[in-house]
Design a protein around this motif. Structure first.
Motif, mmCIF file in Angstrom:
data_model
loop_
_atom_site.group_PDB
_atom_site.id
_atom_site.type_symbol
_atom_site.label_atom_id
_atom_site.label_comp_id
_atom_site.label_asym_id
_atom_site.label_seq_id
_atom_site.Cartn_x
_atom_site.Cartn_y
_atom_site.Cartn_z
ATOM 1 N N HIS A 89 0.829 -1.199 0.000
ATOM 2 C CA HIS A 89 0.000 0.000 0.000
ATOM 3 C C HIS A 89 0.869 1.257 0.000
ATOM 4 O O HIS A 89 0.574 2.229 -0.705
ATOM 5 C CB HIS A 89 -0.924 0.007 1.224
ATOM 6 N N GLN A 90 1.954 1.216 0.797
ATOM 7 C CA GLN A 90 2.859 2.368 0.818
ATOM 8 C C GLN A 90 3.521 2.578 -0.547
ATOM 9 O O GLN A 90 3.661 3.705 -1.030
ATOM 10 C CB GLN A 90 3.938 2.183 1.888
ATOM 11 N N ALA A 148 1.096 4.141 -2.923
ATOM 12 C CA ALA A 148 0.881 5.555 -2.615
ATOM 13 C C ALA A 148 2.043 6.405 -3.105
ATOM 14 O O ALA A 148 1.853 7.490 -3.666
ATOM 15 C CB ALA A 148 0.681 5.738 -1.111
ATOM 16 N N TYR A 169 0.308 11.713 1.229
ATOM 17 C CA TYR A 169 0.804 10.338 1.178
ATOM 18 C C TYR A 169 0.009 9.426 2.116
ATOM 19 O O TYR A 169 -0.414 8.332 1.730
ATOM 20 C CB TYR A 169 2.288 10.334 1.541
ATOM 21 N N VAL A 227 -2.197 6.123 1.156
ATOM 22 C CA VAL A 227 -1.999 4.791 1.740
ATOM 23 C C VAL A 227 -3.342 4.228 2.223
ATOM 24 O O VAL A 227 -3.666 3.048 1.996
ATOM 25 C CB VAL A 227 -0.977 4.848 2.894
ATOM 26 N N TYR A 246 -5.413 2.998 -0.788
ATOM 27 C CA TYR A 246 -5.002 1.692 -1.344
ATOM 28 C C TYR A 246 -5.204 0.566 -0.326
ATOM 29 O O TYR A 246 -5.547 -0.561 -0.705
ATOM 30 C CB TYR A 246 -3.550 1.758 -1.801
#
Length: 288
Positions: free
Chosen positions: A187-188, A191, A214, A218, A221
């Motif tokens: 996910h990170q 992003a 950001y 995250v 997502y």
């Protein structure tokens, strides 16, 4: 660094475009934003203040966000007090930088008076005979000029760094916020990829809103935002039509990941400084 603040005052919610252009035509950087009543929108740019720049704020009709007296633009250069202009009338522009230099160079000194003396008599000597030796038929070893294989200069970029340096700086800054896992499929990682390659706002590494945008990406997502019941990001973030259709379907706010300040995304509430205070994307609203 030059900092710009735009506040639409009591103007109803809508879109405006922040125009920044240099008088010599080398820079023309319009940025379209969705504004919220009485909320500051911030822009910062690194400018060569030996040049002259023009600033304007227009709405969809080409006029300023102007119909009420509370709207203003504030311009501040590093180390100096901000200058605030409240007259945002149609086609009103503001100058930044050195706009006092003449646009054309001064007229050169007049030519000297002509000499009264006549020109000397032409020579009567015949021209010398041409050489009788045959010209060389052997080409030179190398051409007289070697063409350059490199471009004359790298293109200018809004962050004043190369694309690679921008990506590296953003990844290092955000890696300390959510350090693991940072793989491309995480996910990170999704992003960060959005901020680096998909977000039309093109934030710079030192942008104060970078970490907040950001963190929200995250969350998007991590909750499989593309499958939400409503307000998912448009399929094509480079298409203004797709963005407008996604916002229309979202009704009273903007769809997520669209190129507007994240406080305008559906379910996101912020304070007067633009910091997120509450997030409402509960089961009854968006998430299946």
């Amino acid at each position: 660094m030059v900092y710009f603040t735009v506040n639409p005052g009591n103007t109803p919610k809508g879109d405006f475009t922040f125009h920044l252009s240099s008088q010599d035509g080398s820079i023309n950087s319009p940025v379209r934003k969705n504004f919220v009543r009485n909320q500051d929108m911030h822009f910062d740019r690194c400018l060569d203040l030996t040049l002259c720049f023009n600033v304007a704020v227009t709405d969809d009709g080409g006029c300023g966000v102007v119909t009420n007296t509370n709207a203003f633009v504030s311009i501040q250069v590093d180390g100096s007090a901000p200058v605030t202009m409240s007259d945002l009338g149609c086609r009103k522009t503001f100058d930044v930088g050195d706009c006092t230099a003449p646009t054309l160079p001064p007229t050169p000194e007049p030519t000297p008076e002509p000499t009264p003396e006549p020109t000397p008599q032409p020579t009567l000597q015949p021209t010398p005979a041409p050489t009788t030796s045959a010209p060389s038929m052997v080409p030179s070893d190398s051409p007289s000029l070697v063409p350059s294989t490199l471009p004359s200069g790298s293109p200018s970029r809004p962050c004043n760094v190369s694309e690679r340096d921008r990506e590296t700086a953003i990844e290092e800054a955000l890696g300390s916020i959510l350090p693991s896992p940072m793989g491309k499929g995480s996910h990170q990682g999704q992003a960060i990829d959005y901020l680096l390659r998909s977000d039309p706002l093109y934030l710079c590494p030192d942008d104060p809103g970078l970490s907040q945008r950001y963190a929200l990406a995250v969350i998007y997502y991590a909750t499989e935002g593309d499958d939400w019941r409503r307000c998912s990001a448009p399929l094509d973030l480079d298409s203004q039509k797709a963005i407008e259709e996604a916002n229309d379907a979202c009704t009273a706010a903007n769809a997520w990941l669209t190129p507007y300040q994240e406080c305008t995304w559906y379910g996101v509430a912020c304070d007067e400084n633009g910091a997120v205070t509450t997030l409402d994307i509960g089961k009854e609203r968006m998430i299946p």
